[in-house]
Design a protein around this motif. Structure first.
Motif, mmCIF file in Angstrom:
data_model
loop_
_atom_site.group_PDB
_atom_site.id
_atom_site.type_symbol
_atom_site.label_atom_id
_atom_site.label_comp_id
_atom_site.label_asym_id
_atom_site.label_seq_id
_atom_site.Cartn_x
_atom_site.Cartn_y
_atom_site.Cartn_z
ATOM 1 N N GLY A 142 11.625 42.237 10.569
ATOM 2 C CA GLY A 142 11.115 42.991 11.705
ATOM 3 C C GLY A 142 10.039 42.259 12.477
ATOM 4 N N LEU A 143 10.092 40.915 12.459
ATOM 5 C CA LEU A 143 9.075 40.108 13.133
ATOM 6 C C LEU A 143 9.583 39.583 14.466
ATOM 7 C CD1 LEU A 143 7.802 37.987 10.104
ATOM 8 C CD2 LEU A 143 6.554 39.822 11.247
ATOM 9 N N GLU A 144 8.757 39.656 15.476
ATOM 10 C CA GLU A 144 9.044 39.087 16.787
ATOM 11 C C GLU A 144 8.227 37.802 16.899
ATOM 12 O OE1 GLU A 144 11.101 39.114 20.358
ATOM 13 O OE2 GLU A 144 11.094 40.842 19.017
ATOM 14 N N LEU A 145 8.862 36.664 16.671
ATOM 15 C CA LEU A 145 8.127 35.405 16.660
ATOM 16 C C LEU A 145 7.810 34.946 18.082
ATOM 17 C CD1 LEU A 145 9.995 33.392 13.873
ATOM 18 C CD2 LEU A 145 8.058 34.943 13.661
ATOM 19 N N PRO A 146 6.644 34.334 18.293
ATOM 20 C CA PRO A 146 6.276 33.852 19.625
ATOM 21 C C PRO A 146 7.291 32.826 20.146
ATOM 22 C CG PRO A 146 4.386 33.792 18.145
ATOM 23 C CD PRO A 146 5.581 34.084 17.300
ATOM 24 N N ALA A 147 7.636 32.951 21.413
ATOM 25 C CA ALA A 147 8.587 32.008 22.015
ATOM 26 C C ALA A 147 8.061 30.578 21.950
ATOM 27 C CB ALA A 147 8.865 32.410 23.462
ATOM 28 N N SER A 148 6.742 30.414 22.074
ATOM 29 C CA SER A 148 6.150 29.076 22.021
ATOM 30 C C SER A 148 6.338 28.432 20.654
ATOM 31 C CB SER A 148 4.656 29.155 22.355
ATOM 32 O OG SER A 148 3.979 30.014 21.435
ATOM 33 N N LEU A 149 6.304 29.245 19.600
ATOM 34 C CA LEU A 149 6.505 28.732 18.242
ATOM 35 C C LEU A 149 7.954 28.304 18.049
ATOM 36 C CD1 LEU A 149 5.280 28.286 15.417
ATOM 37 C CD2 LEU A 149 5.972 30.615 14.844
ATOM 38 N N ILE A 150 8.870 29.120 18.519
ATOM 39 C CA ILE A 150 10.292 28.793 18.399
ATOM 40 C C ILE A 150 10.615 27.522 19.177
ATOM 41 C CG2 ILE A 150 12.634 29.597 18.911
ATOM 42 C CD1 ILE A 150 11.584 32.462 18.497
ATOM 43 N N ALA A 151 9.992 27.372 20.353
ATOM 44 C CA ALA A 151 10.243 26.189 21.182
ATOM 45 C C ALA A 151 9.767 24.912 20.503
ATOM 46 C CB ALA A 151 9.555 26.352 22.533
ATOM 47 N N ARG A 152 8.741 25.018 19.648
ATOM 48 C CA ARG A 152 8.212 23.840 18.949
ATOM 49 C C ARG A 152 9.040 23.445 17.742
ATOM 50 N NH1 ARG A 152 2.926 26.188 17.571
ATOM 51 N NH2 ARG A 152 3.182 24.871 15.712
ATOM 52 N N ALA A 153 9.908 24.322 17.286
ATOM 53 C CA ALA A 153 10.643 24.085 16.030
ATOM 54 C C ALA A 153 11.587 22.894 16.140
ATOM 55 C CB ALA A 153 11.427 25.330 15.650
ATOM 56 N N PRO A 192 0.812 -1.228 0.000
ATOM 57 C CA PRO A 192 0.000 0.000 0.000
ATOM 58 C C PRO A 192 0.837 1.267 0.000
ATOM 59 C CG PRO A 192 -0.003 -1.014 2.174
ATOM 60 C CD PRO A 192 0.655 -2.000 1.244
ATOM 61 N N VAL A 193 0.341 2.292 -0.669
ATOM 62 C CA VAL A 193 0.966 3.613 -0.625
ATOM 63 C C VAL A 193 0.762 4.190 0.782
ATOM 64 C CG1 VAL A 193 0.917 5.963 -1.550
ATOM 65 C CG2 VAL A 193 0.577 3.999 -3.085
ATOM 66 N N GLN A 194 1.809 4.770 1.335
ATOM 67 C CA GLN A 194 1.745 5.267 2.706
ATOM 68 C C GLN A 194 1.847 6.793 2.758
ATOM 69 O OE1 GLN A 194 4.046 3.174 5.677
ATOM 70 N NE2 GLN A 194 4.306 1.408 4.339
ATOM 71 N N ALA A 195 1.208 7.362 3.768
ATOM 72 C CA ALA A 195 1.258 8.807 4.021
ATOM 73 C C ALA A 195 2.412 9.113 4.957
ATOM 74 C CB ALA A 195 -0.061 9.269 4.635
ATOM 75 N N PRO A 196 2.821 10.380 5.046
ATOM 76 C CA PRO A 196 3.914 10.748 5.953
ATOM 77 C C PRO A 196 3.542 10.479 7.417
ATOM 78 C CG PRO A 196 3.438 12.520 4.412
ATOM 79 C CD PRO A 196 2.335 11.537 4.284
ATOM 80 N N THR A 197 4.543 10.204 8.219
ATOM 81 C CA THR A 197 4.341 10.017 9.653
ATOM 82 C C THR A 197 5.121 11.035 10.475
ATOM 83 O OG1 THR A 197 6.154 8.399 9.706
ATOM 84 C CG2 THR A 197 3.926 7.545 9.398
ATOM 85 N N LYS A 198 6.027 11.778 9.832
ATOM 86 C CA LYS A 198 6.862 12.746 10.550
ATOM 87 C C LYS A 198 6.845 14.086 9.825
ATOM 88 C CE LYS A 198 11.653 13.409 12.165
ATOM 89 N NZ LYS A 198 11.232 14.110 13.374
ATOM 90 N N TYR A 199 6.482 15.146 10.559
ATOM 91 C CA TYR A 199 6.449 16.499 10.007
ATOM 92 C C TYR A 199 7.445 17.380 10.759
ATOM 93 C CZ TYR A 199 2.171 15.321 7.499
ATOM 94 O OH TYR A 199 1.254 14.750 6.643
ATOM 95 N N ASP A 200 8.043 18.324 10.044
ATOM 96 C CA ASP A 200 9.054 19.203 10.635
ATOM 97 C C ASP A 200 8.628 20.666 10.566
ATOM 98 O OD1 ASP A 200 10.731 17.130 11.266
ATOM 99 O OD2 ASP A 200 12.070 17.407 9.561
ATOM 100 N N LEU A 201 9.070 21.428 11.569
ATOM 101 C CA LEU A 201 8.913 22.881 11.587
ATOM 102 C C LEU A 201 10.311 23.484 11.671
ATOM 103 C CD1 LEU A 201 7.192 25.496 11.901
ATOM 104 C CD2 LEU A 201 7.261 25.085 14.378
ATOM 105 N N VAL A 202 10.663 24.297 10.687
ATOM 106 C CA VAL A 202 11.984 24.927 10.642
ATOM 107 C C VAL A 202 11.797 26.435 10.543
ATOM 108 C CG1 VAL A 202 14.207 25.068 9.461
ATOM 109 C CG2 VAL A 202 12.948 22.902 9.483
#
Length: 328
Positions: A312-323, A292-302
């Motif tokens: 000039g963006l101040e990204l949320p600390a919670s977002l950076i922590a999830r990366a 069977p064709v399979q779907a992804p099981t692992k996703y990344d945030l970079v």
């Protein structure tokens, strides 16, 4: 049956025969790899390295009982066809094809040679398999994503810049897979109060006009979907995002390495590792059509913090922590 298909089919029949399996330890098996990237693409190189390492863990010895031939198609239809022909002429036991264009190039030559694919958006829609659960033909493998995950791109855009009210979505207008992505994006955008502006990528002028109009209207952002047609313009889109100081979410990891702001999507290296398992099973006698064709099981945030600072963006600390990775 065409002569080439007949020759390949005979070789495949031998590869799947009980005698061939019994003699496997005494034979050198051959794998052709057709990549949809350039030869200097670091992610593509890492994918092949992961694939080879996984094969070794399964008991194969590259250079001893296994030979691997690699060609790089560079997201170019002509090169993909040329290198697919070269690989088929080498009479491999199986081909690992990266990307929709690569699978199409090989199947355009023969439907007899076993194929395991990675990074394909819509294998059933493209005609590579009969269906995902029972592919039925000479190909199987790993889809690049499920369409619903595209909604995450809109959510990320709102996290990056809560004032975002409009988002230009770069995609191929007549591509069924990107239409499905667009549907998921629009559904999420409606809930978040974001107007979606689909943008084609037929030429440079079309892209520049769309980005300029978005920047002039204010509170805009970009979503750059992953496909070969969009990828050829990735340098331009990154440049325009920087020039107009627009937040952007990308569906290809290499965009962030090249100066893009944020990538969210499947871990392509993981797909190469998993593909080794399917290749191993085919080399040991199973048929691609039964896997069977399979779907992804692992996703990344970079996240590229250097780009965030330039915008000039101040990204949320919670977002950076999830990366999974932060580029500084």
């Amino acid at each position: 049956m065409r002569r080439r298909d007949f020759i390949v089919a005979m070789g495949v029949a031998l590869a799947w025969s009980p005698f061939s399996r019994g003699q496997q330890a005494e034979q050198t098996r051959r794998i052709g790899i057709l990549m949809d990237r350039a030869a200097d693409d670091t992610e593509g190189q890492a994918g092949i390295a992961a694939f080879q390492q996984a094969l070794q863990q399964l008991g194969w010895k590259v250079g001893s009982d296994l030979r691997i031939d690699v060609r790089w198609g560079q997201d170019d239809v002509g090169l993909e066809r040329k290198y697919a022909l070269e690989l088929v002429d080498l009479s491999p036991n199986i081909v690992l094809a990266s990307g929709t264009m690569s699978v199409a190039a090989v199947q355009g030559i023969t439907r007899a040679l076993p194929i395991v694919f990675v990074g394909v958006t819509d294998p059933a829609g493209a005609g590579f398999v009969d269906n995902l659960a029972k592919p039925g033909g000479n190909a199987t493998g790993f889809m690049i994503f499920e369409y619903g995950f595209a909604a995450k791109w809109v959510e990320l855009l709102k996290q990056i810049e809560p004032n975002t009210r409009r988002a230009a979505v770069f995609r191929l207008p007549d591509n069924a897979a990107t239409m499905a992505q667009l549907g998921a994006i629009q559904a999420a955008a409606q809930l978040l109060g974001v107007e979606i502006i689909p943008v084609g990528v037929r030429n440079r002028d079309e892209i520049e006009r769309a980005v300029s109009a978005l920047a002039n209207s204010g509170n805009g952002g970009l979503i750059v979907t992953p496909s070969a047609g969009v990828s050829v313009h990735h340098d331009l889109i990154i440049e325009l995002a920087a020039r107009h100081k627009l937040p952007a979410v990308y569906g290809n990891r290499f965009n962030v390495n090249g100066g893009g702001l944020i990538f969210y999507g499947p871990n392509r290296i993981d797909q190469f590792r998993r593909a080794a398992g399917y290749v191993d099973r085919v080399l040991r006698g199973e048929k691609p059509g039964d896997l069977p064709v399979q779907a992804p099981t692992k996703y990344d945030l970079v996240i590229n913090l250097k780009t965030a600072k330039a915008l000039g963006l101040e990204l949320p600390a919670s977002l950076i922590a999830r990366a999974d990775e932060v580029i500084e």
